[in-house]
Design a protein around this motif. Structure first.
Motif, short mmCIF file in Angstrom:
data_model
loop_
_atom_site.label_atom_id
_atom_site.label_comp_id
_atom_site.label_asym_id
_atom_site.label_seq_id
_atom_site.Cartn_x
_atom_site.Cartn_y
_atom_site.Cartn_z
N ILE A 87 3.97 4.64 -2.91
CA ILE A 87 3.33 3.34 -2.54
C ILE A 87 4.27 2.76 -1.61
CG2 ILE A 87 4.02 2.21 -4.69
CD1 ILE A 87 1.41 0.40 -4.09
N THR A 97 3.97 -0.86 1.09
CA THR A 97 3.34 -1.92 1.39
C THR A 97 4.01 -2.87 1.91
OG1 THR A 97 1.42 -3.20 0.81
CG2 THR A 97 2.95 -2.79 -0.98
N HIS A 118 -0.42 -8.81 -1.68
CA HIS A 118 -0.99 -8.42 -2.85
C HIS A 118 -0.03 -7.21 -3.31
CE1 HIS A 118 -4.55 -11.00 -2.15
NE2 HIS A 118 -4.75 -10.13 -1.21
N LYS A 178 -0.73 -4.36 -6.32
CA LYS A 178 -0.81 -2.89 -5.86
C LYS A 178 0.35 -2.10 -6.76
CE LYS A 178 -2.13 -3.95 -1.06
NZ LYS A 178 -1.61 -4.26 0.51
N GLU A 189 -1.31 -1.49 -10.21
CA GLU A 189 -2.21 -0.29 -10.11
C GLU A 189 -1.47 0.89 -9.95
OE1 GLU A 189 -6.30 1.07 -7.58
OE2 GLU A 189 -4.90 -0.63 -7.00
N TYR A 190 -0.55 0.97 -9.31
CA TYR A 190 0.24 2.36 -8.94
C TYR A 190 0.84 2.85 -10.41
CZ TYR A 190 3.71 5.90 -6.89
OH TYR A 190 4.26 7.13 -6.87
#
Length: 436
Positions: free
Chosen positions: A56, A58, A62, A66, A69-70
């Motif tokens: 991930i 980013t 957010h 994120k 969730e990962y």
């Protein structure tokens, strides 16, 4: 998901050198090394994570959602970093300062290959798609010729420059102290960047040199594609072990001396220094408040207050604050509710971050962020990215930053001298290791 195999190694010091040399072929690398520093909370002596299976990457928007969730989706070991500018996700702030490193603001990956070192035992944990490579990898690492590890002769190219001049630094410290005297804040961590442009370094060798002269407990080599972090951090940001949360903020620095009697006196003077103790205690109070947001009621404790720890380059004043995690709190929420760490911001935290953003010239990025890992069970351990060199090999830009806590009792010239002390190791290895 992972196959496990253990090997005994007679010369673990040599094996660690061979292991890092062998890792050069991979695009994603995390090497965490405690350098056998005697601390109470490490679960291994060193770990190497390689080759992303998933990842991930980013910006701050957010970012913690994120990451949560990962982490919950993979339910595996993941390694990565949180940049300082994730403050903009936590507190809806801004980062408009100069950024020539251009690193992602959050990056984590799920490694295909994991190698843990504890005492003289090496444990390989490979995803099953590559577990047939364990024996051949171990053999290849173990027989690497020592002459492949010899240091190339350095050349002198490039000049370390400062983003602000010494006089500008002193002026900005005065401005910070004016905020303190007005009551806007009572402590702030002010940082400055040093850099080299159009300069290439050999990251593995620079890291080895930096680690050799520092031997810090949270040393990190981190590579993703052409971006590198070479860190000799002495500071733990946050660790989760089961339901126990541990934070170990550093505030207070003094030089080492080759004369043992003088060195002991310097450590004692640091321990008794009222200014340094007040800096440390202010941050301890901030950390206690941060941990209380996710802690069971009454569980936040100060286990060590202003204890002196001695490292190769400096003495440091470190406190240890712990809490017991309340039921139902996701691991990532503990990071979100405490980030950025108080030792790199100030107090009150939000006001301090706004003021230092105005007075600093460079975007901090990964500097004063955190590097670490999550376990499959949701435990984690993260350092504070200080005493570190950052390198973008695409743009040939090298950067390191240093800072210190400013209070009402600060003497600007002494604060500048402390910055130079903290930058000594990075300067030394860069001046000795720049390539033509």
């Amino acid at each position: 998901m992972r196959s496990v195999k253990k090997y005994e190694v007679a010369n673990i010091h040599l094996f660690k050198q061979q292991l890092l040399e062998w890792s050069k072929r991979y695009d994603e690398i995390t090497w965490l090394d405690s350098n056998n520093y005697q601390q109470n909370h490490s679960r291994f002596d060193a770990v190497l994570a390689l080759q992303a299976f998933t990842l991930i990457k980013t910006d701050y928007v957010h970012a913690f959602d994120k990451l949560q969730e990962y982490q919950q989706t993979t339910k595996d070991w993941i390694f990565g970093y949180l940049s300082y500018d994730l403050k903009n996700d936590v507190e809806q702030l801004k980062s408009n300062n100069l950024d020539l490193l251009d690193f992602p603001e959050l990056y984590f990956f799920q490694p295909q290959k994991l190698i843990f070192i504890k005492n003289n035992e090496v444990e390989f944990q490979y995803l099953r798609i590559v577990d047939d490579e364990m024996d051949s990898d171990f053999k290849e690492i173990h027989i690497l010729e020592i002459n492949t590890l010899k240091r190339a002769a350095p050349s002198q190219k490039g000049e370390i420059q400062s983003r602000i001049s010494p006089s500008q630094y002193l002026e900005r410290i005065q401005e910070l102290m004016a905020h303190i005297h007005r009551g806007d804040i009572y402590e702030a961590n002010f940082c400055q960047e040093f850099y080299l442009e159009d300069t290439s370094i050999e990251p593995f060798q620079v890291f080895k040199d930096l680690n050799a002269i520092s031997l810090s407990p949270f040393a990190t080599f981190f590579k993703w594609e052409n971006n590198y972090l070479l860190s000799a951090s002495p500071e733990r940001y946050l660790q989760k072990k089961g339901n126990k949360i541990i934070s170990q903020p550093i505030k207070g620095t003094a030089r080492r001396d080759e004369n043992e009697t003088i060195d002991l006196r310097i450590a004692k003077e640091l321990e008794e220094d009222l200014k340094e103790r007040s800096e440390n205690i202010m941050i301890v109070d901030l950390v206690r408040n941060d941990l209380s947001h996710t802690a069971k009621k009454g569980s936040v404790k100060v286990e060590e207050l202003c204890k002196i720890y001695s490292f190769r380059q400096v003495h440091q004043m470190i406190s240890t604050v712990t809490s017991e995690l309340a039921d139902g709190i996701p691991p990532v929420e503990v990071l979100r509710s405490t980030f950025p760490m108080g030792s790199m911001t100030g107090a009150p935290k939000i006001s301090a971050m706004k003021i230092i953003e105005e007075l600093e010239v460079s975007k901090r990025g990964l500097y004063s962020g955190a590097v670490g890992y999550f376990t499959p069970e949701g435990d984690f351990d993260f350092n504070v990215v200080i005493r570190s060199i950052l390198f973008n090999a695409n743009s040939n830009y090298v950067s390191f930053s240093v800072g210190g806590a400013i209070t009402a009792k600060s003497v600007p010239q002494k604060e500048y001298e402390e910055c130079l002390l903290k930058s000594k190791a990075m300067r030394e290895v860069l001046l000795n290791g720049i390539k033509e």
